[in-house]
Design a protein around this motif. Structure first.
Motif, PDB file in Angstrom:
ATOM      1  N   SER A  55      10.318 -11.784   2.066  1.00 48.40           N
ATOM      2  CA  SER A  55       8.774 -11.045   2.532  1.00 48.40           C
ATOM      3  C   SER A  55       8.085 -10.403   1.153  1.00 48.40           C
ATOM      4  O   SER A  55       8.869 -10.323   0.398  1.00 48.40           O
ATOM      5  CB  SER A  55       9.318 -10.427   3.629  1.00 48.40           C
ATOM      6  N   TYR A  56       6.958 -10.274   1.645  1.00 48.93           N
ATOM      7  CA  TYR A  56       6.392  -9.792   0.148  1.00 48.93           C
ATOM      8  C   TYR A  56       6.422  -8.232   0.571  1.00 48.93           C
ATOM      9  O   TYR A  56       5.148  -8.169   1.659  1.00 48.93           O
ATOM     10  CB  TYR A  56       5.536 -10.708  -0.602  1.00 48.93           C
ATOM     11  N   ASN A  57       5.776  -7.356  -0.513  1.00 50.21           N
ATOM     12  CA  ASN A  57       5.236  -6.517   0.162  1.00 50.21           C
ATOM     13  C   ASN A  57       4.073  -5.708  -0.678  1.00 50.21           C
ATOM     14  O   ASN A  57       4.542  -5.822  -1.844  1.00 50.21           O
ATOM     15  CB  ASN A  57       6.073  -4.966   0.315  1.00 50.21           C
ATOM     16  N   PHE A  58       2.823  -5.762  -0.461  1.00 58.14           N
ATOM     17  CA  PHE A  58       1.331  -5.614  -1.101  1.00 58.14           C
ATOM     18  C   PHE A  58       1.468  -3.636  -1.719  1.00 58.14           C
ATOM     19  O   PHE A  58       1.468  -3.001  -0.558  1.00 58.14           O
ATOM     20  CB  PHE A  58       0.295  -5.884  -1.181  1.00 58.14           C
ATOM     21  N   SER A  59       1.149  -3.183  -2.623  1.00 55.47           N
ATOM     22  CA  SER A  59       1.516  -1.533  -2.560  1.00 55.47           C
ATOM     23  C   SER A  59       0.200  -1.111  -3.770  1.00 55.47           C
ATOM     24  O   SER A  59       0.116  -1.746  -4.449  1.00 55.47           O
ATOM     25  CB  SER A  59       3.085  -0.757  -2.594  1.00 55.47           C
ATOM     26  N   MET A  60      -0.633  -1.106  -2.857  1.00 48.16           N
ATOM     27  CA  MET A  60      -2.079  -0.095  -3.470  1.00 48.16           C
ATOM     28  C   MET A  60      -2.429   1.003  -2.922  1.00 48.16           C
ATOM     29  O   MET A  60      -2.649   1.526  -2.035  1.00 48.16           O
ATOM     30  CB  MET A  60      -2.916  -1.359  -2.819  1.00 48.16           C
ATOM     31  N   ALA A  61      -1.923   2.506  -4.260  1.00 43.94           N
ATOM     32  CA  ALA A  61      -2.850   3.486  -4.495  1.00 43.94           C
ATOM     33  C   ALA A  61      -4.216   3.489  -4.531  1.00 43.94           C
ATOM     34  O   ALA A  61      -5.078   2.582  -5.488  1.00 43.94           O
ATOM     35  CB  ALA A  61      -2.163   3.821  -5.680  1.00 43.94           C
ATOM     36  N   ASP A  66     -12.118   7.733  -6.098  1.00 45.47           N
ATOM     37  CA  ASP A  66     -12.868   5.894  -5.595  1.00 45.47           C
ATOM     38  C   ASP A  66     -13.433   5.978  -4.103  1.00 45.47           C
ATOM     39  O   ASP A  66     -13.893   5.557  -3.942  1.00 45.47           O
ATOM     40  CB  ASP A  66     -11.458   5.260  -6.097  1.00 45.47           C
ATOM     41  N   LEU A  67     -12.981   7.782  -3.785  1.00 38.61           N
ATOM     42  CA  LEU A  67     -13.500   7.273  -1.914  1.00 38.61           C
ATOM     43  C   LEU A  67     -15.109   7.999  -2.691  1.00 38.61           C
ATOM     44  O   LEU A  67     -15.705   8.290  -1.809  1.00 38.61           O
ATOM     45  CB  LEU A  67     -12.584   7.885  -1.041  1.00 38.61           C
TER      46      LEU A  67
END
Length: 67
Positions: A55-61, A66-67
């Protein structure tokens, strides 16, 4: 990650999220790749095959500014 994996992930991100997304190999790392939109770094996608299932895991901070 192997070049074939990166190509598949690149096509997936383009199809599912944004045609401008690009998945690139990481220097000195072979278990993950970087995800960009244009020159903007979005996050890292990791390869996970520890338990026998790939499987693949995408991590984004997301930064507060930015909000």
């Amino acid at each position: 990650m192997k070049p074939e994996e990166i190509k598949k992930l690149d096509a997936y991100f383009k199809r599912m999220f944004n045609p401008g997304m690009v998945v690139k190999a990481r220097p000195r790392k072979d278990d993950s790749a970087e995800v960009y939109v244009g020159d903007e770094f979005l996050g890292v996608v990791f390869r996970d095959d520890e338990d026998g299932d790939l499987s693949y895991n995408f991590s984004m901070a997301i930064l507060d500014v930015d909000l």
